[in-house]
Design a protein around this motif. Structure first.
Motif, PDB file in Angstrom:
ATOM      1  N   ALA B  36       0.835  -1.210   0.000  1.00  0.00           N
ATOM      2  CA  ALA B  36       0.000   0.000   0.000  1.00  0.00           C
ATOM      3  C   ALA B  36       0.869   1.259   0.000  1.00  0.00           C
ATOM      4  O   ALA B  36       0.345   2.363   0.129  1.00  0.00           O
ATOM      5  N   ASP B  39      -0.135   3.878  -2.338  1.00  0.00           N
ATOM      6  CA  ASP B  39      -1.420   4.493  -1.991  1.00  0.00           C
ATOM      7  C   ASP B  39      -1.252   5.548  -0.897  1.00  0.00           C
ATOM      8  O   ASP B  39      -1.968   6.546  -0.879  1.00  0.00           O
ATOM      9  N   SER B 103      -4.305  -1.692   0.097  1.00  0.00           N
ATOM     10  CA  SER B 103      -4.123  -0.816  -1.067  1.00  0.00           C
ATOM     11  C   SER B 103      -5.438  -0.648  -1.833  1.00  0.00           C
ATOM     12  O   SER B 103      -5.824   0.455  -2.221  1.00  0.00           O
ATOM     13  N   GLU B 107      -7.514   2.823  -2.304  1.00  0.00           N
ATOM     14  CA  GLU B 107      -7.810   3.340  -3.651  1.00  0.00           C
ATOM     15  C   GLU B 107      -9.307   3.528  -3.850  1.00  0.00           C
ATOM     16  O   GLU B 107      -9.760   4.547  -4.388  1.00  0.00           O
ATOM     17  N   PRO B 217      -6.415   8.639  -7.824  1.00  0.00           N
ATOM     18  CA  PRO B 217      -6.501   7.567  -6.818  1.00  0.00           C
ATOM     19  C   PRO B 217      -5.846   6.269  -7.272  1.00  0.00           C
ATOM     20  O   PRO B 217      -5.458   5.447  -6.457  1.00  0.00           O
ATOM     21  N   GLY B 220      -1.216   4.609  -7.299  1.00  0.00           N
ATOM     22  CA  GLY B 220      -0.415   3.815  -6.374  1.00  0.00           C
ATOM     23  C   GLY B 220       0.197   2.565  -6.990  1.00  0.00           C
ATOM     24  O   GLY B 220       1.340   2.216  -6.678  1.00  0.00           O
TER      25      GLY B 220
END
Lengths: 417, 291
Positions: B36, B39, B103, B107, B217, B220
């Motif tokens: 993550a 993110d 993650s 998102e 968004p 990541g």
């Protein structure tokens, strides 16, 4: 007398049976299956299209449904929509699900060529007509595939015609001789790049392409590429990319202090509000772009006018998370074409639906312009004129159409200030 | 073109050192893979975007807010997730699954909250006009971002090599069980390192709109792949090896864009394969063991 009575009874029961059968054959709803990308690389072009289509569905259902000729009645629409998250593998699974599990009556593709590309063979295999909203890749269309029609954008192989024509016909008069071409390597912009090369070569004009490079669609840094383009000393630069490409490119161009004399990009026109917010007004000044139906008002003979559609959009999606632009018009246009086709089709068979859509070619005029198909189902109407974005004198921007000559609203500013 | 690509690569590489630094710090200390990471970087970018739009807050000021907020967020998140993971038989593999899930959640929530479209901050906020370096011109925002990245790297170096907490952190990096046996509060050290890792990701995020054009968004995933390439090149588990990995990645990317632009997105994978084949421990692999 007895025989007459028996005949009358038989006739009455047959009529009742036939009427009942007809009522039973009319479905309770018309199932339209589609995909959208709420996240991922294509969300920014997918959501406006999806919201535009949804707006049309809700409008139809508020009026009691869409009129379907084979049943002679209005039938409510059930929109079955799944989120593919911009993932082509997920999209392929979901297209299959829409056809085999949900058994939709009408299959509508997600927005853009990458997410449409996986639907083309699936629809063809299942003999489902693919309602292609904005997937303009030329490879999708062939004479031997009757299961696809392009609704709302011109096919990429002809879309940049006015750009190339301007450069080959007006360019030499302005002093444009050297052209740089930068494109993202995907069906949408790759096809447009091929088309630009083809149009320029065919014109035999005194212009040459001095830079011709592709970049991956997920490219986010252009400073080095801009420097490389500058090193070729071009008079005009054409960049073909998705919104993320155009945003990064135009920001890098502005921040690096490089100013090309003539700069074209796709999305300053197609998603103007979005790019104004991300690139800024200054970064869009004097950029050439497609002048879309969300800016240039076409006389709509069917459906809402542009101001009406804008008002309906703002009322429903006013929170601003999904920007209004060319793609929102495209989704709504898809709905209008389906509405007309359902009102004219002889049956709900896929090829009958195709026939009904083809019957609209050249006759249907919406806020997206004139709907016109070639034999392969590719959109050849709705071509966007070439425009230049210039300061409006009040701190904002306005469009000036510079090509084709019949549509011009002003003269191009060359070199860009 | 060659000189420009080289210099741009160095600048871009410094930024990518910062992008990968937090991920490598977390892996080095905890031997878990924070999928993550990208993110949290994205959240830093959106934080900078909103603070600029709502309060006209300069992103440089946001750096300190990101440091405090994400550093503080990391500590409870560590205690919530990591000790449980480390009790498992295969914490590295489980961490991949767990943080992949996290993650996805981040998102999805960010998409609901911010919308799917690109967001950005004007480049002039970090300095107007291009900057001239060795006869070449670069965006001012790039130079500021690179300078901030260099400062962050120096900050991590200072933390690891000049503070008592840093000594303890390095001890945990060398051998967690031995550190525990010597009486080091391993969880406290790890929680602070985890917070530092998230804070570094968020700081990198603050500069993302300037270095990467915009923030979405969904950004990541790509950043995770690039971060992995950077830290594997430098050396997994060696935070300062990340600098070498970042610069090598940056320079290679700019050369790819100059000479093989269509293939530039293959670079992280090519470098990963090359390093894993030729030197699996990374370029600074030996130093990892000495920490």
């Amino acid at each position: 007398m007895f025989r007459k009575l028996v005949f009358a009874l038989l006739a009455a029961s047959f009529a009742a049976f036939a009427g009942g059968a007809r009522a039973a054959a009319a479905p309770a709803e018309i199932k339209i299956g589609t995909l959208y990308a709420s996240s991922g690389n294509f969300a920014a072009i997918s959501m406006p299209v999806h919201y535009g289509l949804k707006l049309w569905v809700e409008q139809m259902n508020a009026e009691g449904g869409v009129y379907v000729k084979p049943f002679h009645k209005k039938i409510p629409i059930k929109l079955i929509a799944y989120d593919d998250q911009s993932n082509t593998a997920t999209a392929a699974t979901l297209y299959n699900q829409l056809i085999t599990q949900d058994k939709v009556d009408i299959l509508v593709a997600d927005s853009g060529s990458p997410l449409t590309s996986v639907a083309v063979p699936i629809a063809r295999d299942h003999k489902m007509l693919l309602i292609d909203q904005t997937g303009t890749g030329a490879a999708f269309f062939s004479k031997d595939n009757p299961y696809i029609v392009l609704m709302s954008d011109p096919v990429s192989s002809i879309w940049p015609k006015y750009v190339a024509d301007f450069l080959t016909q007006e360019g030499p008069k302005l002093g444009i001789k050297r052209i740089a071409l930068l494109y993202a390597t995907n069906d949408f912009t790759g096809t447009q790049a091929n088309a630009v090369r083809g149009f320029i070569r065919a014109a035999h004009a005194p212009v040459e392409i001095v830079y011709d490079q592709g970049v991956p669609t997920n490219t986010t840094s252009y400073t080095v590429i801009i420097n490389n383009i500058r090193a070729t000393n071009p008079d005009a630069v054409i960049t073909l990319g998705f919104p993320n490409n155009d945003i990064s490119y135009l920001r890098n161009l502005q921040d690096s202090g490089v100013k090309f004399k003539w700069q074209f990009a796709i999305y300053p026109g197609l998603e103007t509000e979005h790019l104004e917010k991300t690139v800024g007004v200054k970064g869009l000044e004097y950029v050439y772009t497609y002048t879309p139906s969300s800016v240039l008002e076409y006389k709509a003979e069917f459906g809402m006018s542009l101001p009406q559609f804008r008002a309906a959009w703002d009322k429903k999606y006013g929170e601003g998370k999904v920007a209004f632009g060319f793609n929102s018009v495209a989704g709504y246009t898809t709905g209008l074409v389906l509405q007309k086709a359902l009102a004219g089709t002889e049956s709900m068979e896929q090829l009958a639906l195709r026939k009904a859509i083809f019957a609209l070619s050249g006759k249907l005029k919406t806020i997206d312009g004139t709907f016109e198909l070639n034999d392969e189902g590719a959109q050849i109407g709705e071509i966007t004129p070439l425009g230049q974005i210039v300061p409006d004198g009040k701190g904002g921007l306005k469009f000036v159409v510079v090509y084709p000559p019949a549509a011009t609203t002003g003269k191009p500013v060359y070199p860009a200030k | 073109m060659l000189e420009y690509a080289l210099l741009a690569g160095l600048v871009f590489g410094l930024y990518f050192s910062l992008v990968g630094l937090g991920l490598n710090l977390v892996f080095g200390v905890m031997r878990i893979v924070n999928l993550a990471h990208g993110d949290f970087l994205m959240l830093g970018a959106f934080g900078a975007f909103w603070l600029f739009n709502l309060y006209h807050l300069n992103p440089i000021a946001t750096v300190f807010i990101a440091l405090a907020v994400f550093g503080a967020l990391g500590v409870p998140l560590y205690y919530l997730l990591v000790p449980r993971l480390q009790r498992a038989r295969d914490p590295e593999m489980l961490s991949i699954i767990l943080f992949f899930g996290l993650s996805q959640v981040i998102e999805a929530l960010a998409t609901v909250g911010f919308g799917p479209s690109e967001r950005s901050i004007p480049g002039r906020v970090l300095g107007s006009g291009p900057v001239h370096v060795l006869g070449q011109t670069f965006p001012a925002a790039w130079m500021v971002s690179a300078a901030a990245s260099a400062l962050a790297v120096l900050g991590v170096y200072f933390y690891l090599y000049r503070t008592r907490l840093g000594y303890l952190t390095r001890a945990v990096m060398v051998h967690r069980e031995e550190a525990l046996a010597t009486g080091i509060d391993v969880h406290r050290v790890s929680a602070i390192a985890f917070g530092a890792g998230l804070a570094l990701a968020a700081i990198a995020g603050v500069f993302a709109p300037f270095m990467l054009g915009s923030a979405t968004p969904a950004m990541g995933v790509d950043l995770n792949i690039q971060s992995f390439a950077v830290i594997v090149i430098g050396s997994l588990g060696n935070p300062l090896g990340t600098v070498l990995g970042g610069i090598l990645y940056g320079v290679s990317l700019m050369f790819m864009q100059t000479y093989f632009s269509s293939w530039a997105n293959l670079l992280p994978y090519l470098l990963l394969i090359l390093i894993l084949l030729v030197r699996p421990s990374g370029l600074l692999g030996r130093q990892v063991r000495r920490a």
